[in-house]
Every structure is written in C-alpha cells, then in structure tokens.
Write a protein that holds these residues in place. Structure first.
Motif, PDB file in Angstrom:
ATOM      1  N   LEU A 382     -80.826   7.488  44.812  1.00  0.00           N
ATOM      2  CA  LEU A 382     -79.303   7.149  44.823  1.00  0.00           C
ATOM      3  C   LEU A 382     -78.684   7.658  46.036  1.00  0.00           C
ATOM      4  O   LEU A 382     -77.937   6.978  46.742  1.00  0.00           O
ATOM      5  N   ARG A 383     -78.902   8.938  46.632  1.00  0.00           N
ATOM      6  CA  ARG A 383     -78.363   9.262  47.814  1.00  0.00           C
ATOM      7  C   ARG A 383     -78.869   8.372  48.892  1.00  0.00           C
ATOM      8  O   ARG A 383     -77.738   8.002  49.743  1.00  0.00           O
ATOM      9  N   SER A 384     -80.101   8.027  49.139  1.00  0.00           N
ATOM     10  CA  SER A 384     -80.335   7.149  50.297  1.00  0.00           C
ATOM     11  C   SER A 384     -79.827   5.713  49.879  1.00  0.00           C
ATOM     12  O   SER A 384     -79.268   5.186  51.039  1.00  0.00           O
ATOM     13  N   THR A 385     -79.374   5.067  48.918  1.00  0.00           N
ATOM     14  CA  THR A 385     -78.891   4.034  48.610  1.00  0.00           C
ATOM     15  C   THR A 385     -77.409   4.111  48.975  1.00  0.00           C
ATOM     16  O   THR A 385     -76.901   3.248  49.680  1.00  0.00           O
ATOM     17  N   LEU A 386     -76.730   5.368  48.855  1.00  0.00           N
ATOM     18  CA  LEU A 386     -75.394   5.505  49.000  1.00  0.00           C
ATOM     19  C   LEU A 386     -75.174   5.698  50.626  1.00  0.00           C
ATOM     20  O   LEU A 386     -74.321   4.830  51.309  1.00  0.00           O
ATOM     21  N   ARG A 387     -76.148   6.304  51.121  1.00  0.00           N
ATOM     22  CA  ARG A 387     -76.287   6.603  52.750  1.00  0.00           C
ATOM     23  C   ARG A 387     -76.199   4.847  53.429  1.00  0.00           C
ATOM     24  O   ARG A 387     -75.611   4.766  54.288  1.00  0.00           O
ATOM     25  N   ALA A 388     -77.040   4.110  52.886  1.00  0.00           N
ATOM     26  CA  ALA A 388     -77.235   2.840  53.277  1.00  0.00           C
ATOM     27  C   ALA A 388     -76.041   2.046  53.077  1.00  0.00           C
ATOM     28  O   ALA A 388     -75.621   1.197  53.916  1.00  0.00           O
ATOM     29  N   ALA A 389     -75.414   2.014  51.903  1.00  0.00           N
ATOM     30  CA  ALA A 389     -74.364   1.166  51.713  1.00  0.00           C
ATOM     31  C   ALA A 389     -73.296   1.653  52.528  1.00  0.00           C
ATOM     32  O   ALA A 389     -72.295   0.846  52.713  1.00  0.00           O
ATOM     33  N   LEU A 390     -72.933   2.907  52.538  1.00  0.00           N
ATOM     34  CA  LEU A 390     -71.815   3.607  53.089  1.00  0.00           C
ATOM     35  C   LEU A 390     -72.033   3.758  54.345  1.00  0.00           C
ATOM     36  O   LEU A 390     -72.041   5.059  54.732  1.00  0.00           O
ATOM     37  N   GLY A 391     -72.472   3.008  55.175  1.00  0.00           N
ATOM     38  CA  GLY A 391     -73.018   3.213  56.538  1.00  0.00           C
ATOM     39  C   GLY A 391     -71.975   4.235  57.508  1.00  0.00           C
ATOM     40  O   GLY A 391     -72.306   5.153  58.005  1.00  0.00           O
ATOM     41  N   PRO A 393     -69.145   5.915  57.001  1.00  0.00           N
ATOM     42  CA  PRO A 393     -69.022   7.358  56.559  1.00  0.00           C
ATOM     43  C   PRO A 393     -70.354   8.020  56.798  1.00  0.00           C
ATOM     44  O   PRO A 393     -70.284   9.232  57.548  1.00  0.00           O
ATOM     45  N   ALA A 394     -71.749   7.631  56.594  1.00  0.00           N
ATOM     46  CA  ALA A 394     -72.838   8.274  56.814  1.00  0.00           C
ATOM     47  C   ALA A 394     -73.075   8.668  58.302  1.00  0.00           C
ATOM     48  O   ALA A 394     -73.313   9.571  58.726  1.00  0.00           O
ATOM     49  N   VAL A 395     -72.801   7.341  59.136  1.00  0.00           N
ATOM     50  CA  VAL A 395     -72.905   7.591  60.740  1.00  0.00           C
ATOM     51  C   VAL A 395     -71.677   8.581  61.153  1.00  0.00           C
ATOM     52  O   VAL A 395     -72.208   9.722  61.964  1.00  0.00           O
ATOM     53  N   GLY A 396     -70.703   8.556  60.796  1.00  0.00           N
ATOM     54  CA  GLY A 396     -69.553   9.230  61.126  1.00  0.00           C
ATOM     55  C   GLY A 396     -69.702  10.787  60.407  1.00  0.00           C
ATOM     56  O   GLY A 396     -68.872  11.737  60.901  1.00  0.00           O
ATOM     57  N   ASN A 397     -70.822  11.117  59.757  1.00  0.00           N
ATOM     58  CA  ASN A 397     -70.953  12.423  59.112  1.00  0.00           C
ATOM     59  C   ASN A 397     -69.766  12.947  58.201  1.00  0.00           C
ATOM     60  O   ASN A 397     -69.164  14.067  58.577  1.00  0.00           O
ATOM     61  N   LEU A 543     -69.269  11.774  45.363  1.00  0.00           N
ATOM     62  CA  LEU A 543     -68.804  12.917  46.479  1.00  0.00           C
ATOM     63  C   LEU A 543     -69.696  14.040  45.901  1.00  0.00           C
ATOM     64  O   LEU A 543     -70.386  14.546  46.909  1.00  0.00           O
ATOM     65  N   ILE A 544     -70.146  14.234  44.657  1.00  0.00           N
ATOM     66  CA  ILE A 544     -71.066  15.151  44.579  1.00  0.00           C
ATOM     67  C   ILE A 544     -72.525  15.021  45.041  1.00  0.00           C
ATOM     68  O   ILE A 544     -73.134  15.862  45.822  1.00  0.00           O
ATOM     69  N   VAL A 545     -72.995  13.931  44.862  1.00  0.00           N
ATOM     70  CA  VAL A 545     -74.319  13.499  45.519  1.00  0.00           C
ATOM     71  C   VAL A 545     -74.601  13.506  46.829  1.00  0.00           C
ATOM     72  O   VAL A 545     -75.504  13.721  47.614  1.00  0.00           O
ATOM     73  N   TRP A 546     -73.458  12.911  47.399  1.00  0.00           N
ATOM     74  CA  TRP A 546     -73.231  12.531  49.057  1.00  0.00           C
ATOM     75  C   TRP A 546     -73.351  14.205  49.622  1.00  0.00           C
ATOM     76  O   TRP A 546     -73.778  14.385  50.668  1.00  0.00           O
ATOM     77  N   ASN A 547     -72.668  15.074  48.817  1.00  0.00           N
ATOM     78  CA  ASN A 547     -72.542  16.271  49.550  1.00  0.00           C
ATOM     79  C   ASN A 547     -73.717  17.545  49.052  1.00  0.00           C
ATOM     80  O   ASN A 547     -73.996  18.539  49.809  1.00  0.00           O
ATOM     81  N   PHE A 548     -74.343  17.249  47.873  1.00  0.00           N
ATOM     82  CA  PHE A 548     -75.182  18.322  47.535  1.00  0.00           C
ATOM     83  C   PHE A 548     -76.579  17.820  46.963  1.00  0.00           C
ATOM     84  O   PHE A 548     -76.713  16.665  46.254  1.00  0.00           O
ATOM     85  N   GLN A 549     -77.601  18.570  47.093  1.00  0.00           N
ATOM     86  CA  GLN A 549     -78.723  18.157  46.286  1.00  0.00           C
ATOM     87  C   GLN A 549     -78.665  19.040  45.185  1.00  0.00           C
ATOM     88  O   GLN A 549     -78.620  20.230  45.195  1.00  0.00           O
ATOM     89  N   LEU A 550     -78.960  18.411  44.145  1.00  0.00           N
ATOM     90  CA  LEU A 550     -78.901  19.220  42.791  1.00  0.00           C
ATOM     91  C   LEU A 550     -80.465  19.491  42.470  1.00  0.00           C
ATOM     92  O   LEU A 550     -81.388  18.608  42.218  1.00  0.00           O
ATOM     93  N   GLN A 551     -80.697  20.790  42.417  1.00  0.00           N
ATOM     94  CA  GLN A 551     -81.916  21.227  42.214  1.00  0.00           C
ATOM     95  C   GLN A 551     -82.476  21.321  40.929  1.00  0.00           C
ATOM     96  O   GLN A 551     -81.389  21.795  40.091  1.00  0.00           O
ATOM     97  N   LEU A 577     -77.573  24.442  43.898  1.00  0.00           N
ATOM     98  CA  LEU A 577     -77.381  23.488  44.958  1.00  0.00           C
ATOM     99  C   LEU A 577     -78.079  23.922  46.215  1.00  0.00           C
ATOM    100  O   LEU A 577     -78.174  24.762  46.527  1.00  0.00           O
ATOM    101  N   GLU A 578     -78.028  22.396  47.104  1.00  0.00           N
ATOM    102  CA  GLU A 578     -78.487  22.824  48.335  1.00  0.00           C
ATOM    103  C   GLU A 578     -77.808  21.641  49.055  1.00  0.00           C
ATOM    104  O   GLU A 578     -77.280  20.680  48.432  1.00  0.00           O
ATOM    105  N   LYS A 579     -77.168  22.014  50.223  1.00  0.00           N
ATOM    106  CA  LYS A 579     -76.548  20.953  51.117  1.00  0.00           C
ATOM    107  C   LYS A 579     -77.454  19.748  51.097  1.00  0.00           C
ATOM    108  O   LYS A 579     -78.566  19.707  51.430  1.00  0.00           O
ATOM    109  N   ALA A 580     -76.700  18.421  51.016  1.00  0.00           N
ATOM    110  CA  ALA A 580     -77.332  17.371  51.054  1.00  0.00           C
ATOM    111  C   ALA A 580     -77.628  16.860  52.553  1.00  0.00           C
ATOM    112  O   ALA A 580     -76.752  17.260  53.383  1.00  0.00           O
ATOM    113  N   GLU A 581     -78.796  16.500  52.738  1.00  0.00           N
ATOM    114  CA  GLU A 581     -79.156  16.034  54.352  1.00  0.00           C
ATOM    115  C   GLU A 581     -78.221  15.166  54.668  1.00  0.00           C
ATOM    116  O   GLU A 581     -77.890  14.086  54.087  1.00  0.00           O
TER     117      GLU A 581
END
Ligand code: HEM
Ligand SMILES: *[C@@H]1O[C@H](CO)[C@@H](O)[C@H](O)[C@H]1NC(C)=O
Length: 581
Positions: A382-391, A393-397, A543-551, A577-581
């Motif tokens: 899900l996180r990598s799909t979001l990063r790819a689809a929402l390029g 904001p992903a690039v702009g951090n 917003l949760i998955v974008w910002n955090f890894q749920l362990q 939680l961990e900060k999402a990469e």
C-alpha cells in the motif's frame, strides 16, 4: 359464603387447600407455558432455549460478555444448527428472531423485497431511547422521507469534497502530528491508539457538522500537552506499552461519548428499551443529555443567524447544520409555513449525524491499524503504491493534499479500504422487520418478525450453505452471478487483492462487485453515510500509512476482540510506530 378477605374459609375445609394449591400450580403452569418462546414452525432452533422462559438469552449474554459481539453469536447459531435459516429467542416474552446467513438471500431481501421487509424493531430497541426523533429507526414512510429531505445534500460530492473533506483532512493531520510527538516520547514501545482515533474522528465530524466556529478540537489540545513533555518514564521491557498522559476533553465531547456509550446497554440487554429508560433517569445521563442539547442549541442559534444574514444561498453553507437549516427554510417556503429550526427532529438528526459520522468510522480505523500491522506485506505494498501514484508529494517529501488523495485513482487503495471494511465487521449484521407474512427459503415468516441478515459467517467468511435454487425468490434466482463469489479457501483471510481485476486493456481496476460483503447494509435503508465513511477512511488511512510504519504489537496487546464490534467502543487498540521511509 363470606367475603374474599375471610381467609379462614380455606383452613376450615380439608378439601380446599389441595384445591387451592392445585389452582395455583395450574395457573403458574399456564403463565409458564405462555411465557415460553413460541417458535415459528419449521425453523430450527436451540432445543434447550425453546424450553426455557429466558430462551437463548443466557447463552447470548454469556457470549456477548466474553467477546463483546452479538452478531458473531447470531451467525454461530446457523453453523451450530447447520442451516442458513434459524430462529433464536433473545427477547423474553417477545417474538423469535430469524437469522439468515446467506449473502444472496440477504441481498435480495435488502435490495428487492423492500415492500415486505422494512426497518427492524431491533433498531427501535437500540436507537429510539437515545434518538427519539432520528430517521434511523423509522419505518420507510412519509416521516422518514421528510427527515431524509433535511439531510439530502450531505452526501453529495459538493458537500463531501468542499465541506467535509477539509475538516477530515485537518483532523487527520492533527493526529499525524500527535503521533509524531508520541513516537518521539514512546520510542519503540507500543501505545494505546484507540482514543486518539476516536477523538480525531469526532473532531472531524464536529467540524463539518457545526463548522469551525464551534472551535472544538481535542486532538489539538492533546498535541499541545504532549509536545510540552520532554520525556516519559518508559518501562524497561520494550514490549510493554508506554503510558502517555492525556488531558481532559471539552465537556460537550464527553457528553457525546457518554451518550454514545449508552447504546452499549441497548445492544446487549434483553430488555433494551426499559433498560435504557432507567439509564436515562440517572444524573450522569441527564447531565450528558442536557449538555449535548445546550451545545446543539448554541450552534443552532449561530447557524440561524448565518442563514438569515447570508440568505439561503448555497455558498453560505459551511457545515451540515447550515445545510439542514437551509433545507428546512426551503421546505417551509414551499409549504407556505414559517420555518421550524428548534425541533426535536433537527436536534436528533444532527446528533445522529455526529454519532453515525464518528463511531463506526473510528472503529473501522482501529481495525485497519490491526489488520495492517498484522499484514506487513499489504502495508508495504500500500505504501509503495501510494508513493508511486502520488509522485509529486513523494518527491517533494511532503504530505499529499486533499485533492491528490481524493482525485487520484489508486485501485489498490480502494481494494485495501474495501477489504478493511469487509474484515472489520464494524457492523456485521443487518436487520429487517417482516411487514406482512413472508417466505424466506421455503419458510413462512409471520408478519412482525425481525429477520437478521448476517454479514459474517458462512457465505461471507466461509463456504456458503448449499441451498436449493428452487427455494429462492424469483429475484434471488435472477441475481445469481451478478455479484462474484469468493474462493472458500481464502475468504476468511484479509486479502485486498480479491477486489482487483483488470479491464479489457489489462489495466488493474478495483471491482466493488467482486464478491459478497454486507458491512454497510444494502438497498434503500442501507448506510446513509457510506460515501462519507469512504472519504474519511481514505483521507485518514492515506495520511497514517504515508507517515508511519505500523509494526506488529505483542500478542497480548493485539487481540482481535479488543475492539467492540457491536457497540463500536474502542476497548483497546495498541500501535507501535516507526517513521515511514
Ligand atoms: C465504516 C463506517 C460505517 C459503517 C460500517 C456503517 C454501517 C451501517 C449499517 C450496517 C447500517 C444499517 C444498514 C441496513 O440496515 O441495511 C447503517 C445505517 C446508517 N448509517 Fe452507517 N455506517 C458507517 C458510517 C456512517 C457514517 C459516516 C454516517 C454519517 C452520518 C452513517 C450514517 C448512517 C445512517 C443515518 C444510517 C441509517 C440509514 C437508514 O435508516 O435508512 N454511517 N450504517
Ligand atoms: C412512520 O413510522 C413511524 C414508526 O416507524 C411512526 O412513528 C410515524 O408516525 C409514521 N409516519 C407516518 C406519516 O405514517
């Protein structure tokens, strides 16, 4: 013969006592017989329950107190009695409930047999005490329609995107900031997240129901408190949860939560209406109700003044309340009467909107956190799909904005949300009342019987019962194949891929008809807020998955019965939680 009061007459004759005793025994027996459950002919039931005045109540209550779930108990009776149609006796002196565990038949009843089956008495039991003038428990008649007209704009794309979304987004961002602070303080420890979710959802609903003037945000207040802390006293063992302090809620907030929690009683009690009536007499409930009504009165006065100053123009609408008043204004104009804003109907519809708008959604999100923490594969994808689809904001951090989240087609995100809704079982059964004598799968259902249509158990989470097509209604037969079916091998698992297929060009698409799922009910009395719920789930989850890894959290903190699926109360829900990469 002397009067009734002359008790000695019984003592006087030796025959009278046994006669009297015989009479008493006879009457007790008659009352007992009268009080026993009266089964509907031909529908299987638990034999012990049929021979007891309390019917299935003890078994149900024991299950509910163990698991906090009533709907799983209902579907379990179909499994136990090995039949897609069973009856249970959960209302002493009342009618049996019929329980159907078959998606196709349920769908048919909810969508097509709407003349025969309407809103259940079960809903009257649950809601009429707390919301005496809300449409949720009304039968589908003119009163219902008039209530719905007041709310008719609230699920339009315009309201959802322009009014609701900004509030949901800002509450979700507050939650992200709060969790960043909590992550700083708790380090690798799990912490309890249910209340944070519950509050963020309530903040957002409050915002779009009453507008920003109401100025209520619990999450912001918690954020302020938590940011001011330097460090926490953490347990030595990292698997032990960190205890993060929390501040008080605004009183109106607490009042809403108190009132919402009172529904718990009505769901579980065998005598719900009486039980809730007693509760309402208690001082804490009276205070909560008064506080809630005063709060609505204040907001109503503000909205009324906005309405009279801003006329009835569309652009004046800043919140649900504005829109409801505008609808009342227009209805009054059309009917040539003065508008009535201060009515029980408007109070209850507003309170119902708040209640419906936050509790089911927050329960579903707590489930999402558990499901995603336990399925790291899905979460990563899900996180990598979001990063790819929402390029961008992903690039702009940075965080994606509302439009990016709501306007970008992301089939995998839709699939994850749908699968969370399916598996969360936030509401895992629907109920309807037979308005006439009816027939279901070859059984006669007497008028006035409540029929439960299960969203868990066989046909949803395990292989369906085999049912002779001849027994189905015409509509049910015709609908065969219109909704896909799940592979019995994996239908009990959390697997978003089940909702994905590809179009002619081979492009991956989300297919909402891929298979059965009844989480929002169906048909004209299905969930009114479904589109709003999807919007909330989408914004908050992204917003949760974008910002955090749920362990994964330790087993003793991550149990699946930790969230109450019936009353939607967050019992406990821990995140690590961990900060999402
Ligand atoms: C994940 C979130 C939600 C779930 C799982 C859910 C589930 C349900 C279910 C199962 C029903 C009964 C449907 C039936 O009998 O066929 C229902 C009804 C209803 N829901 Fe939701 N709901 C959710 C969110 C919301 C939201 C956000 C609102 C917004 C206000 C809302 C408002 C209502 C109302 C007003 C009804 C009564 C409709 C009627 O009586 O015709 N729900 N919901
Ligand atoms: C509609 O049904 C409700 C009960 O479900 C009842 O209280 C109300 O009076 C009915 N309204 C009309 C117009 O029949």
């Amino acid at each position: 013969m002397t009067g009734y009061t002359d008790v000695s007459m019984y003592g006087a004759t030796p025959m009278a006592l046994p006669l009297l005793l015989g009479g008493v025994v006879f009457w007790v027996y008659l009352v007992y017989r009268w009080a026993l459950p009266r089964p509907i002919a031909g529908i299987p039931y638990n034999k012990d329950a049929g021979n007891s005045i309390l019917g299935d109540v003890p078994a149900m209550v024991s299950h509910v107190s163990r698991t906090k779930q009533i709907f799983t108990w209902l579907a379990a009776q179909n499994v136990k009695l090995n039949s897609p149609v069973v009856q249970v006796f959960c209302r002493p002196l009342g009618k049996p409930w019929v329980v159907i565990t078959d998606f196709r038949e349920s769908q048919d009843i909810l969508m097509r047999r709407t003349k025969e089956f309407d809103r259940s008495d079960f809903f009257i039991d649950i809601f009429s005490g707390l919301l005496p003038d809300h449409h949720i428990w009304l039968k589908t008649n003119d009163t219902f329609k008039a209530h719905r007209r007041l709310l008719q704009d609230l699920m339009t794309p315009a309201f959802l995107h322009q009014v609701a979304a900004p509030h949901v987004y800002s509450a979700a961002m507050d939650l992200v900031k709060l969790w960043e602070e909590k992550l700083r303080l708790t380090k690798e420890h799990p912490f309890s997240a249910a209340v944070d979710i519950y509050h963020a959802a309530l903040d957002s609903v409050w915002g779009f129901t009453f507008g920003t003037e109401s100025g209520v945000s619990t999450t912001k207040a918690q954020l302020q408190l938590v940011s001011s802390l330097q460090a926490l006293d953490l347990p030595a063992d990292v698997s032990k949860p960190a205890n993060v302090p929390s501040g008080p809620n605004p009183p109106a907030f607490d009042a809403v939560l108190t009132l919402t929690e009172s529904l718990e009683v009505t769901v579980r009690s065998p005598l719900p209406r009486l039980h809730h009536w007693f509760l309402r007499q208690l001082p804490y409930m009276r205070r909560a109700k008064a506080c809630k009504d005063n709060m609505i009165a204040d907001e109503l006065a503000k909205a009324e003044s906005r309405l009279t100053h801003g006329a009835a123009a569309d652009q004046g609408v800043r919140c649900a309340l504005d829109d409801v008043l505008r609808r009342e204004f227009l209805a009054a104009q059309k009917e040539g009467r003065p508008p009535m804003y201060n009515t029980r109907t408007i109070y209850d519809e507003l309170f119902g909107f708040i209640l419906g708008g936050h509790e089911t959604t927050s329960t579903t999100i707590t489930w999402a956190l558990k499901l995603l923490a336990d399925s790291q594969e899905v979460q990563k994808k899900l996180r990598s799909t979001l990063r790819a689809a929402l390029g961008t904001p992903a690039v702009g951090n940075r965080n994606p904005c509302i439009q990016e989240i709501t306007n970008t087609q992301i089939p995998y995100l839709d699939a994850v949300i749908e699968e969370i809704a399916r598996c969360s079982l936030t509401a895992s059964g629907n109920a309807r009342c037979a308005m006439t004598d009816a027939e279901i799968l070859g059984h006669r259902i007497p008028k006035g019987t409540d029929v439960f249509l299960m969203g868990n158990g066989p046909s949803i989470f395990s292989a369906p019962f085999e049912i002779d097509e001849e027994l189905r209604s015409e509509g049910g037969r015709a609908a065969k194949g219109r909704i896909g079916s799940w592979d019995p091998e994996d239908m009990g698992l959390f697997n978003p891929e089940r909702w994905l297929t590809s179009d002619e060009g081979g492009k991956e698409i989300f297919d909402a008809t891929a298979g059965p799922h009844l989480t929002f009910g169906l048909g004209p009395r299905g969930c009114f807020g479904r589109r709003l719920a999807y919007l909330q789930l989408r914004l908050i989850l992204v917003l949760i998955v974008w910002n955090f890894q749920l362990q994964k959290v330790p087993d003793e903190l991550g149990g699946y019965d930790a969230v109450d699926k019936v009353t939607h109360q967050p019992q406990q829900c821990y995140v690590r939680l961990e900060k999402a990469e």
